[in-house]
Design a protein around this motif. Structure first.
Motif, short mmCIF file in Angstrom:
data_model
loop_
_atom_site.label_atom_id
_atom_site.label_comp_id
_atom_site.label_asym_id
_atom_site.label_seq_id
_atom_site.Cartn_x
_atom_site.Cartn_y
_atom_site.Cartn_z
N ALA A 596 0.92 -1.33 0.01
CA ALA A 596 -0.06 -0.07 0.03
C ALA A 596 0.82 1.31 0.02
N GLU A 597 1.93 1.09 0.66
CA GLU A 597 2.88 2.20 0.81
C GLU A 597 3.40 2.59 -0.69
N VAL A 599 2.35 1.94 -3.33
CA VAL A 599 1.23 2.45 -4.36
C VAL A 599 1.23 3.70 -4.00
N ASP A 600 1.08 4.44 -2.78
CA ASP A 600 1.06 5.69 -2.49
C ASP A 600 2.11 6.61 -3.06
N ILE A 604 0.41 6.82 -6.85
CA ILE A 604 -0.26 8.40 -6.75
C ILE A 604 0.51 9.44 -6.69
N GLU A 605 1.64 9.52 -6.13
CA GLU A 605 2.49 10.61 -5.74
C GLU A 605 2.91 10.90 -7.15
N VAL A 608 0.18 12.81 -8.83
CA VAL A 608 0.12 14.35 -8.18
C VAL A 608 1.26 15.31 -8.37
N ASN A 609 2.46 14.81 -8.37
CA ASN A 609 3.63 15.57 -8.57
C ASN A 609 3.74 16.08 -10.15
N THR A 615 1.75 22.45 -13.13
CA THR A 615 1.45 23.86 -12.91
C THR A 615 2.91 24.68 -12.77
#
Lengths: 683, 491
Positions: A596-597, A599-600, A604-605, A608-609, A615
């Motif tokens: 799980a960690e 995957v995070d 996912i990170e 997001v990054n 941006t």
């Protein structure tokens, strides 16, 4: 029966008295450096606890008397609303009947004796007052569990005894093993509580009540469907297996011996671990109403646990751990009895076991108090040095082994008799366990009290400085102080005589808690079952004498002959390795959690990054016109917020319309565009 | 009254903003004064609120724009749902000021941002209008960004930016959803839209629902949009973590119960399985990752993720008991996790480390802190007698029938929480004492005691007698519960 009826508030006081004791002791701890300490010194915690325990015990006897007058039927007390949200109505009250009255007697009696014993055992502990604080909290929670009239109320106290058990196992929390054992006990029992929580939730969702008597009544008359009953009772079994250390959730209990010995005797043998059996007995009418396979499952879980735990008790060398495995095994007996339909037999055995097993723990504590160790190979020859301990320990062992006419004989035979009538295989298992019980108990006696004294452990198992200060080592082994001796004496009397309660309609009284149609208990004995069990018990004692007293054959020879079996037993069937290394460390920490960690962090990170970098690139572009400083962006943001807010204010002031721009019309128009109703052409 | 609650912190913030650095001592007293006053008002409002009458009370409205098509108004009001949130906000703001007592860098500005944060969050909880709700929702970002990026530790700018972007991305869609809803319903008034929910809009209602929900799910946070939270917490100053976990996350749950569900009840009802699934995953996901954390603060942060999953689980039940459990959980989590963060700060201030591996046997050196941390931990793992239990069991009771699997995951999450809490206690406070911590002193300052007491009292009080909170929650949940029960009968 003899006395007038006890008023309801005095019954509440049975439960509130130890709570009050905890409160007073807590105040004395907090106030130890204030003037209040003159009136309420911290080192009086033991006396305070005893006073409240006596009060509780007396009121418990009075309640028992009243309950006998009611022939064990529920005496019907008030219900008080605790929480009400929509359909969720939670009431608390007291359920006093034959079952709970007996349990109150057991808990308050053992509590009184244990706290007396602790005044001697814990005398020099620096955290003396904290011990009695936790102990009082435990007794209050345990009584709350027993006296609860609602399942949720029972569950609340169920968790609270779990907490106090955690606090007491980890009493010497700077010892890593104690801290680990405390955590383990709490988590493993909570694992079983998953079932209990779901059972509580399910039964409320389906019946809309938490009331134990209502649930039993509904189940008994057939108002609850079979699948619901199956789910509910299996949930109860899971909870009971956690609390009463039944296979496969048994492995926390031996580690729980890290707690001080008085704790082991009351929490981890006599009362709290029996709560699982009590829970099953409490819902006995529901279990009987459930499909028969549930009862069978309960019986086999108990039977297997009984023989499984007894086998480990044969090889363990730590005296308290032998008693711990013995406790698991005896609890297995009780659970098995419930599954076999032997409600009375289970409670009777719970009742006698509480006394003789506490007595054995007190003996073990007394021995370690003198020798500084729990390791039996370091003891030996204590028979002459500690005659009182020896005598009471032998009485306890004989009672546990089921030798006529001691208490254990009567209750164990009730269970074996039940098995004989219902399931011959389980009878055989039970009889083998009876043999093993006598064997491992007398192995303890011969290793501890006979032969040569091996010198104990000068470094001490725990509270070493204390024992050293007493010069209790190597040749200076002496009998324990009266505070410990008196409870042992009383306990051994109980271990002798309590079995005769069977002749005094104990069974009929406890059955009073069941619906009328289920009351069919009559005390009787079966000469065949009785003879067999007596023979195997004597055989166990004889075998122990042969191996550990006469060395014919010696235990070393047996170990050499069966090295693999011995190894498996010594490693306790690798259950701890499986649970701690296999499940927790490999599957959970390094498996699921690591995944799980990952995957995070790796899935996912980056997304997001990535958005963030996009941006940022935009920011880079804007940077050509901006300073690129955080402050400027922030001020820009503020300007934006102010502009929007200001814009609204301006609009409301109709300033724009005064200069000829009809803002409202523009906004109206745009809303018309967005509104689907306006998109449909008018008819 | 409500306007006073909204404006008092702002006024205090303006005062401290212009204090020169030399007068930092006064800044904290000003902050304490204004937040205490606001807290007092929140208590009065909570007690005075008439639960039997229910509905919005103490309403104050001013019109901004009024046309024949729509009205934008600035309105404040409370009901049984927002009253506990306001109470929580008032309470935690005082706590945040108290535990910021030692802030020495740009003290005046620090407190002005902190107080602005309170006002902004108050605006969210008190808003009666969608656009107004949105404005305050956005306004809260600014002080948070400033507080994390300037007074934080570690990768503070990264974490602050991440927090900002995450939330902005969520709320951009939320605004679009609000505009579409307002356009379709002809009003931005939340009450009006609740009384007669929109049944048709320019785009399918499902899109609107999820575009609004996204903002709330990010805020809660819910898997897979939760990764901003651990970073933000880890790098934020203690007081900001308390505010973040204590009240800011609740804006998400509040938004769901106040806006997403009541305004689009049918879509919400139909989405319950997805919500329950997300809730179940979040509970387990947060729980197992918490087990692996080595930084004390990050550990509590991840545990928050797991615990907020229970809020969504309660909501997904779409029945009165589930909603009540969610509302309960929001309040209790605010106090419990608030206390945990306060205690992490307490330990950090003394040991100057948050690495669990560097600690052992701290119970010997910090007995008071240790005992309080253990109590907070027990509350967090749902021990009966403390408020977390009531919330969790209520959620389970509500959710079992509609979502058995997610509820089982939820119950499993409770076991995980006992695991990570007790393991942490074992590694930090139990075990043999270490020589390097021998110099630690457990002397506790008055402001620390006050902060701890302020959080401990509600945890114990609502744990022993939850009815104190239940009445308010029941009256707040009643309107949505009725809508949902009507829908259930249709199905």
């Amino acid at each position: 029966m003899f006395l007038p009826d006890i008023p309801e508030f005095l019954i509440w006081l049975i439960y509130l008295a130890p709570l009050g004791s905890a409160g007073v002791i807590a105040v004395s701890i907090f106030a130890r450096r204030t003037r209040l300490a003159n009136v309420l010194p911290e080192n009086r915690a033991g006396n305070i606890a005893i006073v409240f325990a006596v009060l509780s015990w007396v009121l418990g006897l009075w309640t028992l008397d009243m309950s006998i007058g009611h022939h064990g039927a529920d005496i019907g007390l008030g219900e008080y609303l605790w929480l009400s949200i929509f359909d969720l109505q939670i009431s608390f009250g007291l359920g006093i009947d034959g079952l709970s009255a007996v349990m109150i007697f057991v808990v308050t009696s053992i509590a009184l004796l244990v706290q007396l014993y602790s005044m001697g055992y814990m005398e020099h502990d620096p955290a003396y007052s904290r011990f009695f604080l936790f102990m009082s909290l435990f007794v209050a929670s345990m009584l709350g569990l027993i006296m609860a009239s609602s399942l949720l109320q029972l569950f609340i106290h169920w968790e609270l005894v779990g907490l106090t058990s955690y606090l007491l196992i980890g009493f010497w929390f700077d010892r890593p093993s104690a801290a680990a054992a405390a955590k383990k006990a709490f988590i493993v029992t909570r694992f079983g509580d998953i079932g209990l929580v779901l059972a509580v939730t399910l039964i409320w969702a389906k019946t809309g009540t938490f009331s134990i008597s209502e649930i039993n009544e509904m189940a008994h008359v057939g108002l609850i469907s079979a699948p619901i009953l199956t789910g509910f009772t299996i949930g109860l079994l899971a909870g009971a297996a956690g609390k009463s250390a039944q296979f496969p959730l048994h492995f926390w209990l031996p580690d729980a011996m890290e707690g001080p010995t008085p704790v082991s005797s009351i929490v981890h043998s006599a009362t709290m671990v029996a709560a699982g059996v009590y829970l099953l007995a409490r819902f006995f009418p529901t279990i009987e109403a459930a499909p028969a396979s549930v009862s069978t499952a309960i019986a086999y879980v108990g039977g297997f646990t009984a023989i499984f735990a007894a086998s480990m008790a044969l090889v363990v060398t730590d005296i308290k751990r032998v008693l711990a495995y013995s406790t698991i095994s005896q609890l297995g007996y009780m659970v098995m009895a419930i599954g076999l339909g032997g409600y009375v037999a289970a409670i009777f055995h719970l009742f006698t076991h509480a006394f003789f097993k506490s007595l054995l723990f007190w003996g073990a504590g007394s021995v370690s108090h003198a020798t500084g160790t729990f390791e039996m190979p370091k003891m030996g020859g204590l028979r002459t040095k500690m005659p009182l301990t020896f005598l009471t320990f032998v009485i306890g062992s004989l009672s546990l082994s089921g030798i006529f006419p001691l208490a254990g004989f009567w209750s164990k035979d009730e269970i074996l008799l039940e098995a004989w009538h219902v399931d011959k295989l389980l009878w055989l298992v039970g009889t083998i366990v009876a043999f093993m019980t006598a064997l491992y108990m007398f192995r303890v006696i011969f290793m501890t009290f006979f032969g040569e004294y091996k010198g104990g452990d000068p470094s001490g198992v725990h509270h070493s400085s204390e024992d050293e200060a007493h010069g209790n080592y190597q040749g200076h082994v002496t009998e324990s102080p009266p505070a410990m001796g008196v409870p042992m004496l009383i306990g051994s009397v109980a271990a002798v005589i309590l079995g005769f309660a069977a002749l005094l309609h104990f069974g009929e009284f406890v059955e009073g808690a069941l619906p009328k149609e289920m009351q069919h208990f009559h005390f009787h004995m079966d000469s065949f079952v009785l003879t067999i069990s007596t023979i195997v018990a004597l055989g166990g004692i004889g075998t122990a004498a042969a191996i550990y007293l006469a060395n014919q054959p010696s235990s070393a020879v047996i170990q050499d002959r069966f090295p693999r079996a011995h190894n498996i037993l010594r490693r306790l069937y690798y259950v701890n390795e499986f649970a701690e290394t296999g499940v927790v460390r490999m599957a959970l920490l390094n498996g699921v959690a690591r995944g799980a960690e990952a995957v995070d962090q790796r899935v996912i990170e980056p997304v997001v990054n990535g958005v963030g970098s996009g941006t940022k690139l935009l920011g880079e572009a804007l940077r050509r016109t901006e300073t690129g400083q955080l402050q400027s962006y922030t001020s820009l943001y503020m300007v934006g917020v102010v502009a929007v807010a200001g814009g609204f204010l301006v609009l409301s002031g109709d300033m724009l319309s005064s200069i000829g721009i009809d803002v409202h019309a523009i906004i109206d128009y745009s809303f018309k565009l967005l509104n689907p109703k306006n998109l449909i052409p008018p008819k | 009254m409500l306007a006073a609650f909204l404006l008092l912190p702002l006024a205090g913030g303006l005062l401290t903003a212009f204090l020169p650095d030399s007068r930092k001592g006064e800044a904290r007293w000003i902050a304490l004064f204004f937040t205490s006053l606001a807290f007092l008002i929140s208590i009065i409002m909570y007690v005075m609120y008439d639960n039997t009458a229910g509905g919005l009370q103490y309403v104050e409205t001013t019109e901004w724009i009024s046309t024949d098509l729509f009205t934008l108004s600035f309105g404040l009001g409370i009901d049984g749902l927002s009253a506990p949130m306001i109470l929580l906000l008032g309470l935690l703001s005082v706590v945040a000021v108290l535990i910021s007592w030692n802030i020495s860098e740009k003290t005046g500005q620090y407190f002005s941002w902190l107080l602005l944060l309170e006002s902004a969050v108050a605006g969210v909880f008190l808003s009666l209008d969608l656009i107004q709700f949105f404005l305050f929702w956005e306004l809260e970002l600014l002080p948070m960004f400033m507080l994390i990026s300037r007074w934080g530790t570690g990768r503070k700018l990264y974490s602050a930016t991440k927090f900002l972007l995450y939330t902005l991305a969520g709320s951009a869609l939320m605004l679009a959803g609000f505009l579409l809803l307002g356009a379709a319903g002809g009003s931005f008034d939340i009450q009006t839209l609740t009384d007669s929910p929109v049944t048709d809009a320019a785009i399918p209602l499902g899109f609107i629902f999820w575009s609004i929900m996204l903002a709330f799910l990010v805020k809660l946070p819910i898997f897979p949009v939760h990764t901003w939270l651990p970073d933000a917490h880890t790098d934020a100053p203690t007081a900001v973590s308390v505010m973040l976990a204590g009240v800011l996350l609740k804006m998400g749950g509040y938004g769901i119960l106040r806006i997403a569900v009541p305004l689009l009840p049918e879509v919400a009802y139909d989405s319950q399985t997805i919500l329950a699934t997300l809730a179940g995953i979040t509970i387990i996901w947060g729980g197992v990752i918490t087990l692996r954390q080595t930084d004390l603060k990050r550990l509590i942060a991840y545990s928050s993720v797991s615990h907020m999953g229970y809020v969504l689980l309660g909501v997904s039940a779409m029945n009165s008991v589930g909603f009540s459990g969610a509302a309960f959980q929001m309040f209790t989590h605010g106090t419990i996790t608030g206390l945990l963060f306060v205690m992490v700060g307490y330990v950090y201030e003394r040991t100057h480390t948050r690495q669990i591996s560097e600690m052992s046997g701290l119970m010997h050196h910090l007995p008071k802190g240790g005992v309080i941390m253990v109590i907070a931990g027990l509350a967090s793992l749902g021990l009966p007698g403390l408020s977390g239990f009531v919330a969790e069991i209520t959620v389970f009771l509500g959710a079992l029938e509609p979502h058995p699997v997610a509820t089982i995951l939820g119950v499993l999450g409770v076991v995980l929480s006992s695991g990570y809490i007790l393991w942490t206690v074992q590694r930090v406070f139990q075990g043999p004492p270490r020589r390097e911590w021998e110099h630690l002193r457990d002397s506790t300052s008055w402001y620390e005691w006050l902060a701890v007491a302020a959080l401990l009292i509600p945890i114990v009080l609502f744990g022993i007698y939850p009815a104190l909170l239940a009445e308010s929650i029941e009256s707040g949940i009643l309107p949505i519960a009725q809508v949902m029960e009507a829908l259930e009968e249709l199905v």
